[in-house]
Every structure is written in C-alpha cells, then in structure tokens.
Scaffold this motif. Sequence first.
Motif, PDB file in Angstrom:
ATOM      1  N   ALA A  43     140.808 -56.250 -30.719  1.00 15.79           N
ATOM      2  CA  ALA A  43     139.894 -57.348 -30.383  1.00 15.79           C
ATOM      3  C   ALA A  43     138.548 -56.810 -29.902  1.00 15.79           C
ATOM      4  O   ALA A  43     137.494 -57.327 -30.286  1.00 15.79           O
ATOM      5  CB  ALA A  43     140.520 -58.252 -29.320  1.00 15.79           C
ATOM      6  N   ALA A  44     138.560 -55.773 -29.076  1.00 17.85           N
ATOM      7  CA  ALA A  44     137.299 -55.189 -28.589  1.00 17.85           C
ATOM      8  C   ALA A  44     136.477 -54.637 -29.748  1.00 17.85           C
ATOM      9  O   ALA A  44     135.256 -54.832 -29.811  1.00 17.85           O
ATOM     10  CB  ALA A  44     137.586 -54.093 -27.569  1.00 17.85           C
ATOM     11  N   GLY A  45     137.123 -53.967 -30.680  1.00 16.83           N
ATOM     12  CA  GLY A  45     136.411 -53.440 -31.847  1.00 16.83           C
ATOM     13  C   GLY A  45     135.824 -54.546 -32.707  1.00 16.83           C
ATOM     14  O   GLY A  45     134.689 -54.444 -33.183  1.00 16.83           O
ATOM     15  N   LEU A  46     136.581 -55.620 -32.902  1.00 15.75           N
ATOM     16  CA  LEU A  46     136.080 -56.749 -33.691  1.00 15.75           C
ATOM     17  C   LEU A  46     134.912 -57.434 -32.987  1.00 15.75           C
ATOM     18  O   LEU A  46     133.922 -57.810 -33.630  1.00 15.75           O
ATOM     19  CB  LEU A  46     137.201 -57.746 -33.973  1.00 15.75           C
ATOM     20  N   ASN A  48     132.780 -56.064 -30.899  1.00 12.01           N
ATOM     21  CA  ASN A  48     131.624 -55.167 -31.005  1.00 12.01           C
ATOM     22  C   ASN A  48     131.015 -55.214 -32.398  1.00 12.01           C
ATOM     23  O   ASN A  48     129.796 -55.224 -32.549  1.00 12.01           O
ATOM     24  CB  ASN A  48     132.017 -53.739 -30.629  1.00 12.01           C
ATOM     25  N   THR A  49     131.864 -55.244 -33.420  1.00 13.22           N
ATOM     26  CA  THR A  49     131.368 -55.339 -34.797  1.00 13.22           C
ATOM     27  C   THR A  49     130.599 -56.632 -35.004  1.00 13.22           C
ATOM     28  O   THR A  49     129.514 -56.638 -35.589  1.00 13.22           O
ATOM     29  CB  THR A  49     132.539 -55.251 -35.795  1.00 13.22           C
ATOM     30  N   LEU A  59     123.195 -61.648 -26.018  1.00 12.63           N
ATOM     31  CA  LEU A  59     124.553 -61.955 -25.571  1.00 12.63           C
ATOM     32  C   LEU A  59     125.271 -60.676 -25.156  1.00 12.63           C
ATOM     33  O   LEU A  59     125.172 -59.655 -25.816  1.00 12.63           O
ATOM     34  CB  LEU A  59     125.361 -62.614 -26.696  1.00 12.63           C
ATOM     35  N   HIS A  60     125.974 -60.762 -24.074  1.00 12.95           N
ATOM     36  CA  HIS A  60     126.755 -59.620 -23.611  1.00 12.95           C
ATOM     37  C   HIS A  60     128.183 -59.779 -24.111  1.00 12.95           C
ATOM     38  O   HIS A  60     128.858 -60.744 -23.759  1.00 12.95           O
ATOM     39  CB  HIS A  60     126.733 -59.538 -22.088  1.00 12.95           C
ATOM     40  N   VAL A  61     128.622 -58.845 -24.921  1.00  9.25           N
ATOM     41  CA  VAL A  61     129.944 -58.932 -25.520  1.00  9.25           C
ATOM     42  C   VAL A  61     131.029 -59.070 -24.459  1.00  9.25           C
ATOM     43  O   VAL A  61     132.033 -59.734 -24.663  1.00  9.25           O
ATOM     44  CB  VAL A  61     130.202 -57.699 -26.413  1.00  9.25           C
ATOM     45  N   THR A  65     134.967 -64.489 -24.969  1.00  9.35           N
ATOM     46  CA  THR A  65     136.421 -64.583 -24.949  1.00  9.35           C
ATOM     47  C   THR A  65     136.889 -64.707 -26.390  1.00  9.35           C
ATOM     48  O   THR A  65     136.123 -65.136 -27.264  1.00  9.35           O
ATOM     49  CB  THR A  65     136.909 -65.786 -24.120  1.00  9.35           C
ATOM     50  N   SER A  66     138.117 -64.327 -26.633  1.00 11.70           N
ATOM     51  CA  SER A  66     138.585 -64.334 -28.020  1.00 11.70           C
ATOM     52  C   SER A  66     140.093 -64.494 -28.097  1.00 11.70           C
ATOM     53  O   SER A  66     140.818 -64.241 -27.142  1.00 11.70           O
ATOM     54  CB  SER A  66     138.168 -63.038 -28.717  1.00 11.70           C
ATOM     55  N   ASP A  67     140.542 -64.931 -29.266  1.00 12.74           N
ATOM     56  CA  ASP A  67     141.955 -65.032 -29.611  1.00 12.74           C
ATOM     57  C   ASP A  67     142.140 -64.313 -30.934  1.00 12.74           C
ATOM     58  O   ASP A  67     141.373 -64.526 -31.881  1.00 12.74           O
ATOM     59  CB  ASP A  67     142.395 -66.491 -29.765  1.00 12.74           C
ATOM     60  N   LEU A  68     143.144 -63.470 -31.000  1.00 11.78           N
ATOM     61  CA  LEU A  68     143.410 -62.693 -32.203  1.00 11.78           C
ATOM     62  C   LEU A  68     144.860 -62.902 -32.613  1.00 11.78           C
ATOM     63  O   LEU A  68     145.767 -62.754 -31.797  1.00 11.78           O
ATOM     64  CB  LEU A  68     143.155 -61.206 -31.934  1.00 11.78           C
TER      65      LEU A  68
END
Length: 74
Positions: A43-46, A48-49, A59-61, A65-68
């Motif tokens: 998720a962190a890699g996605l 950042n990409t 925007l600060h990554v 928030t995210s759902d994978l």
Amino acid sequence: MTDQIVEPGTYAFRFVVRAPGFSEILFENQIRLDRQMTMNEIAAGLRNTMAQQSNLPALHVDNWTSDLTMKRIR
C-alpha cells in the motif's frame, strides 16, 4: 492496512485512496511480487507511485488513507 504477508506471485488488486480535500481515487490493476511483502509495504508503494504520477505535490502522502484488496491470479 495490515502486516499480513503476501507471497510472491501475480495479483489483481483494487486500491482505494482517500486524500484530504479530494474524493476517493480508485486504482485497479495487476501487480507481480518477486519477494514476500506485507500489505502495508504494498500500500505504501502504491500511494507513493500515485503521488509521483499526480499533479498534486502539495498533498502529503502520509495523510492519505487507503484500502487494498488483492487476489492471486498466478
């Protein structure tokens, strides 16, 4: 996200990101892992990409928030 270990292989994934001040961003694709990774690392890699490919440098990554979800296909 979780620290669940994901084994090497090819996966279909659905990644939903919520950035402050924006609607949800949906990203669906395939990913091939050559080594074990955790869901958090993926998720962190996605994130950042997506940040690098967007025109939203303010925007600060870390505030996203995210759902994978992932499903092994090979």
